[in-house]
Design a protein around this motif. Structure first.
Motif: not given
Length: 281
Positions: A142, A152, A184, A227, A154, A230, A219-222
């Motif tokens: 991260i 970042v 995210i 998240h 959301h 992050t 796109f940060f898929k987690e």
């Protein structure tokens, strides 16, 4: 005498040791008379951490109690017991050593009283920080993705439909100021408002639409815990609406936090007045 810079890491190491000991003896401390009853409430709507951490109490209108509504306290306590390595679990273990309680995972009330506000933002920040220390590989990943030139974002999409044009426009506008825009967002198996497959379609559609309008989007898929970490560490954070965005506003460590009118129409901005929030219209 220890200098402050040396003292802080030492305290965090001691905190990790304390949590490790709590987990070691969890078979003793976490068996409670009502545990079987509590377990059936574990994550009935997925890991919707915003609701679990009582973020509805930050909405406009004030209909949700600041000390926690039944869903957040019941599901939160059960989840903290069942998943001690998650952020809600770490929060529960840290709360054991506070003078007030909400989750009460150790079932000890002596010399303690119910907390007036849940979550305690200080304890929540500690829980997220400790999660990062307990997951060094993921936290390093991260940090490698973040930086002063990274925004970042959301997005609250999926089960509540697709995002508003005004928010999409804000993302596109802001993204031009940064080298990379890291988005995210997730569904987290919550089907109270919409079937899971339709929620996924809405989220995928929003991501695709943004990709068509920006050139620097990732796109940060987690997992939601990743998240949250992050959002805590982001230097620049653009927030949408809803409980997860509210958590981001509470957790961010001194970065630049941007919100739009969409956020202001849903959440009570006065409850975030001590944070570094810049209004973006």
């Amino acid at each position: 005498m220890l200098h402050t810079r040396k003292l802080i890491p030492l305290l965090m190491v001691m905190l990790l040791m304390l949590i490790s000991l709590s987990m070691k003896f969890s078979s003793v401390r976490m068996v409670m008379p009502d545990s079987e009853v509590a377990i059936k409430y574990v994550l009935p709507n997925g890991y919707n951490i915003g609701d679990i951490f009582n973020m509805p109490s930050y909405r406009l209108g004030g209909e949700y109690p600041r000390n926690g509504w039944e869903y957040s306290t019941t599901v939160g306590r059960a989840a903290a017991i069942k998943y001690p390595h998650s952020i809600i679990g770490i929060y529960g273990l840290l709360e054991n050593h506070e003078k007030c309680y909400t989750l009460l995972v150790n079932n000890i009330t002596q010399n303690r009283k119910p907390c007036a506000i849940f979550p305690d933002v200080r304890v929540l920040k500690q829980a997220v920080t400790v999660w990062g220390m307990m997951n060094p590989t993921k936290s390093r990943e991260i940090h490698a993705r973040l930086g002063e030139d990274v925004l970042v974002v959301h997005i609250r999409s999926g089960d509540k439909g697709q995002m508003e044009d005004v928010y999409a426009d804000a993302i596109v506008s802001h993204s031009k100021k940064f080298k990379k825009t890291m988005v995210i967002g997730g569904i987290h198996s919550d089907e109270r408002f919409l079937a899971l497959n339709k929620s996924r379609e809405n989220l995928a559609s929003d991501i695709s639409s943004l990709e068509g309008k920006t050139t620097n989007l990732e796109f940060f898929k987690e997992h939601p815990d990743a998240h949250l970490y992050t959002m805590q560490k982001a230097s620049h954070l653009l927030l949408h609406k809803g409980g997860f965005s509210a958590l981001g506003a509470l957790l961010n460590e001194g970065g630049n936090v941007y919100v739009t009118e969409v956020f202001k129409k849903k959440l009570n901005v006065s409850l975030f007045e001590n944070l570094n929030i810049e209004m973006e219209t």
